[in-house]
Enzyme design. Structure first.
Site, PDB file in Angstrom:
ATOM      1  CG  HIS A 309      -2.068   0.916   1.083  1.00 35.39           C
ATOM      2  ND1 HIS A 309      -1.987   2.259   1.338  1.00 35.39           N
ATOM      3  CD2 HIS A 309      -3.331   0.682   0.639  1.00 35.39           C
ATOM      4  CE1 HIS A 309      -3.151   2.801   1.069  1.00 35.39           C
ATOM      5  NE2 HIS A 309      -3.977   1.881   0.637  1.00 35.39           N
ATOM      6  CG  ASP A 367      -9.269  -4.240  -2.088  1.00 31.57           C
ATOM      7  OD1 ASP A 367     -10.372  -4.403  -1.539  1.00 31.57           O
ATOM      8  OD2 ASP A 367      -8.912  -3.166  -2.581  1.00 31.57           O
TER       9      ASP A 367
HETATM   10  N1  CMC Z   1       4.273  -7.421  -5.068  1.00 30.63           N
HETATM   11  C1  CMC Z   1       5.611  -7.406  -5.234  1.00 30.63           C
HETATM   12  N2  CMC Z   1       6.375  -6.301  -5.050  1.00 30.63           N
HETATM   13  C2  CMC Z   1       5.744  -5.177  -4.703  1.00 30.63           C
HETATM   14  C3  CMC Z   1       4.339  -5.121  -4.513  1.00 30.63           C
HETATM   15  C4  CMC Z   1       3.603  -6.307  -4.709  1.00 30.63           C
HETATM   16  N3  CMC Z   1       2.280  -6.298  -4.537  1.00 30.63           N
HETATM   17  N4  CMC Z   1       3.980  -3.871  -4.156  1.00 30.63           N
HETATM   18  C5  CMC Z   1       5.098  -3.157  -4.119  1.00 30.63           C
HETATM   19  N5  CMC Z   1       6.183  -3.937  -4.441  1.00 30.63           N
HETATM   20  C6  CMC Z   1       7.599  -3.550  -4.442  1.00 30.63           C
HETATM   21  C7  CMC Z   1       7.948  -2.698  -5.658  1.00 30.63           C
HETATM   22  O1  CMC Z   1       8.386  -3.499  -6.723  1.00 30.63           O
HETATM   23  C8  CMC Z   1       9.030  -1.815  -5.096  1.00 30.63           C
HETATM   24  O2  CMC Z   1      10.226  -2.574  -5.001  1.00 30.63           O
HETATM   25  P1  CMC Z   1      11.670  -1.854  -5.185  1.00 30.63           P
HETATM   26  O3  CMC Z   1      11.762  -0.855  -4.055  1.00 30.63           O
HETATM   27  O4  CMC Z   1      12.656  -2.959  -5.094  1.00 30.63           O
HETATM   28  O5  CMC Z   1      11.625  -1.190  -6.533  1.00 30.63           O
HETATM   29  C9  CMC Z   1       8.565  -1.538  -3.662  1.00 30.63           C
HETATM   30  O6  CMC Z   1       7.779  -2.682  -3.304  1.00 30.63           O
HETATM   31  C10 CMC Z   1       7.719  -0.276  -3.502  1.00 30.63           C
HETATM   32  O7  CMC Z   1       6.637  -0.368  -4.410  1.00 30.63           O
HETATM   33  P2  CMC Z   1       6.004   0.863  -5.181  1.00 30.63           P
HETATM   34  O8  CMC Z   1       5.366   0.389  -6.435  1.00 30.63           O
HETATM   35  O9  CMC Z   1       7.017   1.973  -5.277  1.00 30.63           O
HETATM   36  O10 CMC Z   1       4.914   1.310  -4.142  1.00 30.63           O
HETATM   37  P3  CMC Z   1       3.675   2.227  -4.441  1.00 30.63           P
HETATM   38  O11 CMC Z   1       3.364   2.916  -3.173  1.00 30.63           O
HETATM   39  O12 CMC Z   1       3.889   3.073  -5.637  1.00 30.63           O
HETATM   40  O13 CMC Z   1       2.516   1.169  -4.809  1.00 30.63           O
HETATM   41  C11 CMC Z   1       0.676  -0.289  -4.646  1.00 30.63           C
HETATM   42  C12 CMC Z   1       1.504   0.798  -3.944  1.00 30.63           C
HETATM   43  C13 CMC Z   1      -0.559  -0.595  -3.801  1.00 30.63           C
HETATM   44  C14 CMC Z   1       0.207   0.250  -6.011  1.00 30.63           C
HETATM   45  C15 CMC Z   1       1.541  -1.565  -4.832  1.00 30.63           C
HETATM   46  O14 CMC Z   1       1.957  -2.053  -3.582  1.00 30.63           O
HETATM   47  C16 CMC Z   1       0.814  -2.655  -5.630  1.00 30.63           C
HETATM   48  O15 CMC Z   1       0.835  -2.637  -6.865  1.00 30.63           O
HETATM   49  N6  CMC Z   1       0.133  -3.616  -4.910  1.00 30.63           N
HETATM   50  C17 CMC Z   1      -0.660  -4.624  -5.565  1.00 30.63           C
HETATM   51  C18 CMC Z   1      -2.008  -4.043  -5.940  1.00 30.63           C
HETATM   52  C19 CMC Z   1      -2.929  -3.897  -4.749  1.00 30.63           C
HETATM   53  O16 CMC Z   1      -3.095  -4.789  -3.947  1.00 30.63           O
HETATM   54  N7  CMC Z   1      -3.602  -2.719  -4.669  1.00 30.63           N
HETATM   55  C20 CMC Z   1      -4.635  -2.469  -3.664  1.00 30.63           C
HETATM   56  C21 CMC Z   1      -4.284  -1.388  -2.709  1.00 30.63           C
HETATM   57  S1  CMC Z   1      -5.429  -1.377  -1.313  1.00 30.63           S
HETATM   58  C22 CMC Z   1      -6.946  -0.895  -1.986  1.00 30.63           C
HETATM   59  C23 CMC Z   1      -7.001   0.540  -2.238  1.00 30.63           C
HETATM   60  O17 CMC Z   1      -6.850   1.333  -1.301  1.00 30.63           O
HETATM   61  O18 CMC Z   1      -7.230   0.901  -3.410  1.00 30.63           O
END
Ligand code: CMC
Length: 432
Positions: A309, A367
């Site tokens: 998240h 989720d």
């Molecule tokens: N699986 C594997 N690696 C991950 C994941 C994941 N689900 N989420 C983040 N990472 C890694 C990412 O690759 C990065 O690694 P590194 O630092 O080595 O490059 C690090 O963790 C930070 O990730 P980020 O993409 O910079 O983080 P963000 O804050 O931009 O993204 C997120 C947040 C929710 C979009 C992401 O965690 C994700 O895609 N999760 C899966 C989708 C999901 O479950 N979304 C629902 C969120 S809760 C409902 C809502 O509020 O909408």
């Protein structure tokens, strides 16, 4: 109290002095709104994805991502989940205070008695093929509400805003249920105003005209709880979309349709559907390691859906609450245990003990579990985002109203760091 400021220097020379603004909780903010002027139109700030940028004032929801804390109007989500109801929470989010019994009765009556949709609106569904994704249909139908309520789309009249808010909250379940009925080829079921908000939704989704429908109270309560948890989440992508769309003075129905569109993405509200797709793809426990490795591989776009998240770097408090409900609902509705739920629990166990996930603070989010509950209630996965959108309509509307009634609000207009071609002359096609 003396205003605190920070100075921005370049080569030892102060080029801007920026005020620090502090809210009631959470980090202070550096007000950069005058930066461009102060630096002689030399500098913007750069923060794609709003990693460290507050886009507005808000008094609705507070999240402390480090502590895993979520408050609606100051009230902890755990207390609301345990003691309140979705419509009481809706009142709280919209009005800032918990209602008295009279206020709640009036609000509940207003919402439960505006559930019908115009008969002409129903024609819109038939323009969609039966296998259209229900979210696509919902976006279209919610957007088209603006064509039906000309009397309430003057956003600068408080009375109109309240009527629109009530119409949206009251009618989204009817619209959502019709999306489902259209997708399975069953007749639309009219709302029954005697039922609760969630009871009515369940009936409109699952009743058929030829049979008596018996409402299950565990299902009704589970849905109410999920809706409380999903009702608002401060400035997430869809809420920010609603605010940005609404900042131009656009009508609320169009703004909420834009919010649903943003919610649909798998990184946001589409995650619950994506979790189920992922679990089905993993198939069984023996495959988990392979998928954990894929999630860790930077050359593989696969991510563990339902994990991570932007704000919570500790457990998502909503996930904690919902995890228990998930067990209860599954016990009541599944005669045998659901193999996908067992797979989900195993995946969770492995992921939360893996260094990659620990170092990046990637915990299961709300989720990861919500789809399991919906599934056990018989709701198909392509309806998960629709369910989320019903609940979040309350938050979107609350934010839209807060924005429009704030005299400081301006049209949202981000700037950019342009890195395209520099100015050049047009070349005739024969000379290219
Ligand atoms: N699986 C594997 N690696 C991950 C994941 C994941 N689900 N989420 C983040 N990472 C890694 C990412 O690759 C990065 O690694 P590194 O630092 O080595 O490059 C690090 O963790 C930070 O990730 P980020 O993409 O910079 O983080 P963000 O804050 O931009 O993204 C997120 C947040 C929710 C979009 C992401 O965690 C994700 O895609 N999760 C899966 C989708 C999901 O479950 N979304 C629902 C969120 S809760 C409902 C809502 O509020 O909408």
């Amino acid at each position: 109290m003396e205003e605190r400021t920070v100075q921005l220097t370049e080569n030892g020379k102060v080029i801007a002095e920026l005020p620090i603004k502090t809210g009631t909780m959470g980090p202070s903010t550096v007000d950069i709104s005058q930066l461009y002027q102060q630096t002689g139109k030399q500098y913007f700030t750069f923060d794609p994805g709003f990693m460290a940028t507050a886009s507005c004032h808000s008094a609705i929801t507070f999240i402390d991502g480090e502590q895993g804390k979520l408050l609606y109007r100051g009230y902890p989500i755990e207390q609301l989940a345990q003691k309140s109801s979705f419509l009481e929470v809706a009142y709280l989010l919209l009005n800032g205070q918990l209602p008295t019994q009279n206020e709640l009765d009036t609000f509940t009556h207003n919402i439960l008695h505006h559930t019908m949709i115009n008969e002409s609106l129903k024609m819109f569904y038939h323009g969609f093929h039966y296998n259209a994704h229900p979210v696509a249909v919902m976006i279209g139908v919610v957007g088209s509400l603006s064509a039906f309520y000309h009397d309430s789309i003057n956003v600068y009249r408080q009375e109109s805003r309240i009527i629109s808010a009530h119409r949206l909250i009251a009618k989204v379940p009817t619209i959502a249920a019709a999306c489902y009925k259209h997708s399975i080829g069953e007749p639309f079921i009219y709302p029954d105003n005697k039922l609760s908000y969630c009871g009515n939704l369940l009936r409109m989704m699952f009743a058929v005209p030829c049979e008596e429908y018996e409402l299950n109270q565990t299902a009704e309560r589970a849905l109410d709880l999920l809706f409380i948890l999903h009702a608002d989440h401060e400035q997430n992508a869809s809420t920010s979309t609603v605010r940005l769309a609404g900042s131009s003075g656009a009508n609320p129905f169009a703004c909420i349709a834009s919010g649903i569109a943003s919610l649909w993405g798998p990184a946001h509200g589409g995650a619950a559907e994506a979790v189920l797709d992922m679990l089905q793809e993993i198939g069984n426990v023996s495959q988990i390691d392979k998928y954990i490795q894929k999630a860790k591989d930077k050359n593989d776009p696969f991510r563990l859906m339902g994990f991570g998240h932007r704000v919570y770097k500790n457990y998502d408090p909503r996930a904690k609450i919902i995890r228990d409900t998930c067990h209860k609902v599954l016990n009541e509705f599944s005669n045998t245990s659901d193999p996908l739920f067992e797979l989900a629990l195993k995946l969770e166990e492995i992921a939360v003990t893996d260094d990659y996930f620990i170092e990046r603070s990637l915990y299961p989010n709300v989720d990861f579990y919500s789809g399991m509950i919906y599934r056990s209630l018989g709701i198909p996965s392509n309806m998960f985002t629709v369910m989320f959108a019903i609940a979040r309509t309350v938050g979107w509307v609350a934010h839209w109203m807060e924005m429009i009634s704030d005299p400081r609000h301006k049209i949202g207009r981000p700037r950019q760091l342009y890195d395209g071609a520099v100015s050049r002359d047009y070349v005739a096609i024969t000379e290219r």
